[in-house]
Design a protein around this motif. Structure first.
Motif, PDB file in Angstrom:
ATOM      1  N   GLU A   1     -50.570 -29.208  31.263  1.00  0.00           N
ATOM      2  CA  GLU A   1     -50.321 -28.550  32.544  1.00  0.00           C
ATOM      3  C   GLU A   1     -48.883 -28.030  32.570  1.00  0.00           C
ATOM      4  O   GLU A   1     -47.958 -28.701  32.100  1.00  0.00           O
ATOM      5  CB  GLU A   1     -50.554 -29.525  33.700  1.00  0.00           C
ATOM      6  CG  GLU A   1     -51.999 -30.030  33.780  1.00  0.00           C
ATOM      7  CD  GLU A   1     -52.271 -30.818  35.051  1.00  0.00           C
ATOM      8  OE1 GLU A   1     -51.779 -30.383  36.113  1.00  0.00           O
ATOM      9  OE2 GLU A   1     -52.960 -31.856  34.974  1.00  0.00           O
ATOM     10  N   TYR A   2     -48.712 -26.826  33.150  1.00  0.00           N
ATOM     11  CA  TYR A   2     -47.373 -26.241  33.234  1.00  0.00           C
ATOM     12  C   TYR A   2     -47.362 -25.172  34.326  1.00  0.00           C
ATOM     13  O   TYR A   2     -48.409 -24.673  34.752  1.00  0.00           O
ATOM     14  CB  TYR A   2     -46.972 -25.619  31.895  1.00  0.00           C
ATOM     15  CG  TYR A   2     -47.902 -24.533  31.411  1.00  0.00           C
ATOM     16  CD1 TYR A   2     -47.662 -23.192  31.703  1.00  0.00           C
ATOM     17  CD2 TYR A   2     -49.043 -24.844  30.662  1.00  0.00           C
ATOM     18  CE1 TYR A   2     -48.527 -22.199  31.268  1.00  0.00           C
ATOM     19  CE2 TYR A   2     -49.913 -23.860  30.220  1.00  0.00           C
ATOM     20  CZ  TYR A   2     -49.638 -22.542  30.525  1.00  0.00           C
ATOM     21  OH  TYR A   2     -50.502 -21.569  30.102  1.00  0.00           O
ATOM     22  N   ASP A   3     -46.139 -24.843  34.786  1.00  0.00           N
ATOM     23  CA  ASP A   3     -45.941 -23.782  35.780  1.00  0.00           C
ATOM     24  C   ASP A   3     -45.369 -22.551  35.091  1.00  0.00           C
ATOM     25  O   ASP A   3     -44.540 -22.668  34.176  1.00  0.00           O
ATOM     26  CB  ASP A   3     -44.988 -24.237  36.885  1.00  0.00           C
ATOM     27  CG  ASP A   3     -45.617 -25.300  37.781  1.00  0.00           C
ATOM     28  OD1 ASP A   3     -46.855 -25.336  37.856  1.00  0.00           O
ATOM     29  OD2 ASP A   3     -44.868 -26.089  38.393  1.00  0.00           O
ATOM     30  N   GLU A   4     -45.804 -21.387  35.539  1.00  0.00           N
ATOM     31  CA  GLU A   4     -45.295 -20.135  34.989  1.00  0.00           C
ATOM     32  C   GLU A   4     -44.818 -19.253  36.131  1.00  0.00           C
ATOM     33  O   GLU A   4     -45.512 -19.078  37.131  1.00  0.00           O
ATOM     34  CB  GLU A   4     -46.388 -19.417  34.192  1.00  0.00           C
ATOM     35  CG  GLU A   4     -45.896 -18.135  33.532  1.00  0.00           C
ATOM     36  CD  GLU A   4     -46.954 -17.501  32.650  1.00  0.00           C
ATOM     37  OE1 GLU A   4     -47.213 -16.292  32.793  1.00  0.00           O
ATOM     38  OE2 GLU A   4     -47.525 -18.221  31.804  1.00  0.00           O
ATOM     39  N   THR A   5     -43.612 -18.701  35.957  1.00  0.00           N
ATOM     40  CA  THR A   5     -43.036 -17.818  36.979  1.00  0.00           C
ATOM     41  C   THR A   5     -43.472 -16.377  36.738  1.00  0.00           C
ATOM     42  O   THR A   5     -43.383 -15.873  35.609  1.00  0.00           O
ATOM     43  CB  THR A   5     -41.502 -17.909  36.964  1.00  0.00           C
ATOM     44  OG1 THR A   5     -41.110 -19.258  37.250  1.00  0.00           O
ATOM     45  CG2 THR A   5     -40.892 -16.998  38.017  1.00  0.00           C
ATOM     46  N   ILE A   6     -43.941 -15.723  37.792  1.00  0.00           N
ATOM     47  CA  ILE A   6     -44.345 -14.314  37.722  1.00  0.00           C
ATOM     48  C   ILE A   6     -43.276 -13.492  38.432  1.00  0.00           C
ATOM     49  O   ILE A   6     -43.195 -13.518  39.669  1.00  0.00           O
ATOM     50  CB  ILE A   6     -45.720 -14.088  38.381  1.00  0.00           C
ATOM     51  CG1 ILE A   6     -46.748 -15.113  37.873  1.00  0.00           C
ATOM     52  CG2 ILE A   6     -46.186 -12.659  38.144  1.00  0.00           C
ATOM     53  CD1 ILE A   6     -47.005 -15.051  36.401  1.00  0.00           C
ATOM     54  N   PRO A   7     -42.404 -12.787  37.690  1.00  0.00           N
ATOM     55  CA  PRO A   7     -41.327 -12.013  38.347  1.00  0.00           C
ATOM     56  C   PRO A   7     -41.898 -10.950  39.283  1.00  0.00           C
ATOM     57  O   PRO A   7     -42.912 -10.312  38.972  1.00  0.00           O
ATOM     58  CB  PRO A   7     -40.582 -11.376  37.173  1.00  0.00           C
ATOM     59  CG  PRO A   7     -40.964 -12.196  35.975  1.00  0.00           C
ATOM     60  CD  PRO A   7     -42.363 -12.649  36.226  1.00  0.00           C
TER      61      PRO A   7
ATOM     62  N   LYS B   1     -53.668 -25.261  34.051  1.00  0.00           N
ATOM     63  CA  LYS B   1     -54.183 -26.428  33.339  1.00  0.00           C
ATOM     64  C   LYS B   1     -54.940 -25.904  32.119  1.00  0.00           C
ATOM     65  O   LYS B   1     -55.886 -25.130  32.249  1.00  0.00           O
ATOM     66  CB  LYS B   1     -55.118 -27.247  34.224  1.00  0.00           C
ATOM     67  CG  LYS B   1     -55.655 -28.512  33.538  1.00  0.00           C
ATOM     68  CD  LYS B   1     -56.608 -29.276  34.453  1.00  0.00           C
ATOM     69  CE  LYS B   1     -55.841 -29.920  35.587  1.00  0.00           C
ATOM     70  NZ  LYS B   1     -56.742 -30.799  36.398  1.00  0.00           N
ATOM     71  N   THR B   2     -54.484 -26.308  30.934  1.00  0.00           N
ATOM     72  CA  THR B   2     -55.010 -25.762  29.685  1.00  0.00           C
ATOM     73  C   THR B   2     -55.639 -26.860  28.838  1.00  0.00           C
ATOM     74  O   THR B   2     -55.083 -27.955  28.721  1.00  0.00           O
ATOM     75  CB  THR B   2     -53.889 -25.085  28.883  1.00  0.00           C
ATOM     76  OG1 THR B   2     -53.282 -24.073  29.688  1.00  0.00           O
ATOM     77  CG2 THR B   2     -54.439 -24.434  27.615  1.00  0.00           C
ATOM     78  N   GLN B   3     -56.808 -26.568  28.274  1.00  0.00           N
ATOM     79  CA  GLN B   3     -57.477 -27.499  27.357  1.00  0.00           C
ATOM     80  C   GLN B   3     -57.211 -27.053  25.925  1.00  0.00           C
ATOM     81  O   GLN B   3     -57.510 -25.923  25.549  1.00  0.00           O
ATOM     82  CB  GLN B   3     -58.978 -27.536  27.624  1.00  0.00           C
ATOM     83  CG  GLN B   3     -59.748 -28.425  26.644  1.00  0.00           C
ATOM     84  CD  GLN B   3     -61.232 -28.470  26.951  1.00  0.00           C
ATOM     85  OE1 GLN B   3     -61.675 -29.194  27.829  1.00  0.00           O
ATOM     86  NE2 GLN B   3     -62.009 -27.681  26.240  1.00  0.00           N
TER      87      GLN B   3
END
Length: 374
Positions: free
Chosen positions: A156-162, A192-194
């Motif tokens: 699991e991780y967060d990604e910023t969308i400029p 959330k990635t498998q």
């Protein structure tokens, strides 16, 4: 009776007795001979091949040799005797290749299930492990049994969308003046990635869930037209005629006219006195398009409108300010900005926006002169 006659009689009796004993001995010998030389029935099983053989021998090695069945040093057999029939079951040595976690081993077996073979090798399969065959499959010579160790991880991780910025030109504002209508906000998406690993190597990665934590907000800015009113008499463009008349007063809308343009010494002057400075001149093929009946948007994110034209960015960069007139003198498209692109717009070609489809049909395809403004 004389003594000689008695001796003869005794001799006859002994001869009769000897003859009887000889007959009995011969009969007994015959019976013993039949018992010793009786044939035995054998059923020999060699894998899928079954052989029935009769032999006077009780030695399995002799029986197999008589039946023409050869065994290698690693082969073995078992014998049983039931209901007057001897059974010889041959177990041939099988060489089975086992691949576990990428490592290869060759194992000898006399025939068993794959499950029993793995148990003998102390190999335990995990819930996600992959086996190349069924567990209850019987082994055979040359068989390959592969076990792929499979692991599944969740990341699991967060990604910023400029945020993006959209600019709209307002002729009411002064050149260079900007007014921010909406401040931009970066978006944040939680993923959330498998991830699937086989024998320790990643083989797939899949997003199984995504949640927008913060909505991205596009920044909207209104700015004044970038017009330069300074003259540059010392840098005339030798490809431009010294004087080409007067431009009609139409700075924002394309004009169908036979009037000539006021272009001289690197400047363009409209009838109202507005002056533009240009730095380069291009000859292009111009087509026309319209979003009549709906609101369209350019590649730059702005609303499609008169003055926002499509170009090939490899030849005319997006954001370039231009002034366009048709070479036949019928149209003065005027001041415009490169804000859009198109699949058919390649090379020195532009696509001019018009408010109506009828105007597009009337314009058609024309050769135009593009003045690149400073």
């Amino acid at each position: 009776m004389h003594r000689t006659e008695k001796q003869k009689m005794r001799r006859r009796n002994w001869l009769h007795r000897l003859l009887a004993i000889a007959v009995m001995a011969a009969a007994l010998a015959g019976l013993l001979s039949q018992a010793v030389f009786a044939q035995n029935n054998y059923v020999i099983t060699d894998g899928d091949h079954v052989t029935v053989h009769k032999s006077y021998s009780t030695d399995p090695d002799v029986v197999l040799d008589e039946a023409g069945i050869e065994l290698s040093e690693e082969d073995t057999y078992t014998t049983t005797y039931n209901d007057g029939v001897g059974r010889i079951d041959i177990q041939r040595m099988q060489m089975v290749t086992v691949i576990h976690r990428g490592e290869r081993s060759v194992i000898g077996t006399y025939g068993e299930t794959v499950s029993a073979l793995l148990g003998r090798l102390n190999i335990t399969l995990g819930a996600n492990d992959l086996l190349s065959c069924e567990r209850d499959s019987l082994t055979y010579d040359g068989m390959i049994v592969e076990i792929v160790h499979k692991e599944i991880e969740i990341e699991e991780y967060d990604e910023t969308i400029p945020y993006q910025t959209n600019y709209f030109e307002d002729p009411e504002l002064a050149a260079g003046e900007e007014l921010v209508l909406i401040e931009g906000v970066d978006g944040v998406v939680h993923y959330k990635t498998q991830i699937v690993y086989e024998n320790g190597k990643e083989v797939s990665r899949e997003i199984i869930d995504e949640t927008v934590v913060t909505e991205m907000v596009t920044r909207l800015v209104v700015k004044g037209p970038e017009r330069v009113i300074t003259e540059q008499p010392d840098e005339p463009d030798h490809r431009v005629p010294e004087t080409i008349g007067v431009i009609p007063e139409k700075d924002s809308d394309p004009v169908k006219t036979g009037a000539t343009e006021g272009i001289a010494n690197g400047t363009i002057t409209t009838a109202s006195g507005t002056t533009y400075t240009y730095t380069d001149v291009l000859t292009v093929t111009a087509t026309a398009y319209s979003c009549e009946g709906y609101t369209g948007y350019t590649y730059s994110g702005t609303v499609a409108r008169v003055g926002a034209i499509a170009v090939d960015p490899n030849y005319i960069p997006l954001g370039t300010k231009m002034y366009i007139v048709s070479n036949d003198g019928q149209y003065v498209y005027g001041y415009c900005t490169a804000e859009d692109t198109g699949g058919g717009i390649k090379g020195y070609k532009v696509d001019l926006y018009f408010d109506t489809i009828d105007e597009c049909w009337e314009f058609g395809v024309r050769t135009c002169t593009v003045y690149i403004l400073a």
